[in-house]
Design an enzyme around this catalytic site. Structure first.
Site, mmCIF file in Angstrom:
data_model
loop_
_atom_site.group_PDB
_atom_site.id
_atom_site.type_symbol
_atom_site.label_atom_id
_atom_site.label_comp_id
_atom_site.label_asym_id
_atom_site.label_seq_id
_atom_site.Cartn_x
_atom_site.Cartn_y
_atom_site.Cartn_z
ATOM 1 N N GLU A 64 -4.924 -7.893 -0.544
ATOM 2 C CA GLU A 64 -5.619 -7.896 0.745
ATOM 3 C C GLU A 64 -7.104 -7.734 0.446
ATOM 4 O OE1 GLU A 64 -4.207 -4.868 3.370
ATOM 5 O OE2 GLU A 64 -2.115 -5.521 3.282
ATOM 6 N N GLU A 70 0.843 -1.205 0.000
ATOM 7 C CA GLU A 70 0.000 0.000 0.000
ATOM 8 C C GLU A 70 0.880 1.258 0.000
ATOM 9 O OE1 GLU A 70 -4.289 -1.385 1.705
ATOM 10 O OE2 GLU A 70 -2.942 -0.458 3.168
#
Length: 322
Positions: A230, A142
């Protein structure tokens, strides 16, 4: 002078050969054919074990997290309020399973590029090689999430630095994953991109309220396989408990229509974990209700999803197995 020239020429040839090897051999590693999706679950040991028990079979691999600054969670238990993470234990318990690792770099970028963490990179490289399994490494996962505070230029340098160190240590059983949190990002994606020769996979987070389109288009433009790195039906951005069954149906349709090549599911009760309890994200275990478990089992039974028993019929074995 002639001797110096010979040394410099030899170094130049070695570097050029290493760069050529990365360009030819390292991109697109462990990619299944169209119509197939590698299945991962996590994100702690107990939740992975429970996932296996509910499905009555082992997925292609498990997911876990490691901070480069201390490497905890590899050959010892690490629990930071997210349950016990212990990668070695899962590697031994489920031999041959692929490993999907989120490599945490917050506060470490400068120490990476100045060489301070070279020792840790070397130890990490040894561990990866020792698994003899495919490892999917999400370097600075991320990267565009504002909470991580990564600046694009030094992030790219750190990403490249880690890979070039791994290459110099002849780590061959790893694919490098460039993972966006798939939300509003005024800087765009290009400013963060380390380059085609360093990225094997593109990846997104898939929760609620994400904006996946930019990375979808980016991965297609650069001919990179796309991973859901995720995912979980967390109760936020308007996703309520009542809407969760619909979330799963949309998720599986998304995987099918967008040709997602790897899917990582977080099978956890967020409210029971110290790090996340205050967010009230709910329970994402696939066994949380009979309805959700039924939806999950019916959809995951598709021939699209790759489990451990078919993993090496679907992707090539790690090079260090030869």
């Amino acid at each position: 002078m002639k001797k110096l020239f010979t040394v410099l020429f030899t170094i130049f040839i070695f570097i050029s050969a290493a760069q050529a090897a990365r360009s030819i051999n390292m991109t697109g590693r462990f990619v299944p054919p169209d119509g197939k999706t590698l299945l991962f679950a996590g994100q702690n040991n107990a939740d992975f074990d429970e996932f296996v028990a509910v499905n009555k079979k082992v997925p292609a691999g498990f997911m876990t997290y490691v901070a480069l600054s201390d490497l905890k969670g590899l050959d010892e238990i690490n629990n930071v309020g997210t349950g016990d993470m212990f990668a070695d234990e899962l590697v031994k318990k489920y031999p041959g399973a692929a490993v999907q690792i989120g490599l945490y770099l917050v506060g470490s970028l400068k120490n990476i590029v100045n060489g301070t963490l070279d020792g840790n990179i070397k130890e990490f490289a040894k561990w990866i090689k020792k698994t003899k399994s495919p490892v999917f490494l999400r370097i600075g996962y991320e990267f565009d999430n504002p909470e991580n505070g990564y600046e694009p230029e030094i992030y790219k340098k750190a990403f490249i630095y880690i890979i070039e160190k791994m290459d110099s240590l002849k780590v061959e059983n790893v694919a490098y994953v460039w993972h966006s949190y798939a939300a509003s990002n005024p800087k765009g994606l290009d400013v963060w991109y380390p380059g085609d020769e360093y990225v094997d996979w593109c990846a997104i987070s898939y929760f609620a309220g994400n904006d996946w389109l930019p990375m979808l288009k980016f991965s297609q433009k650069h001919s990179k396989p796309l991973m859901i790195a995720e995912s979980a039906p967390m109760t936020w951005f308007g996703l309520t408990e009542a809407k969760k069954p619909y979330w799963y149906k949309v998720l599986f349709k998304f995987i099918e229509e967008r040709n997602i090549k790897a899917f990582s599911y977080i099978n956890c009760d967020w409210n029971a974990q110290g790090m996340f309890a205050h967010y009230n994200w709910g329970n994402s275990k696939i066994s949380v209700t009979a309805e959700i478990e039924k939806i999950w089992i019916e959809n995951i039974a598709s021939n699209r999803f790759v489990w451990l028993d078919d993993l090496y019929k679907t992707i090539q074995k790690p090079l260090n197995e030869k």
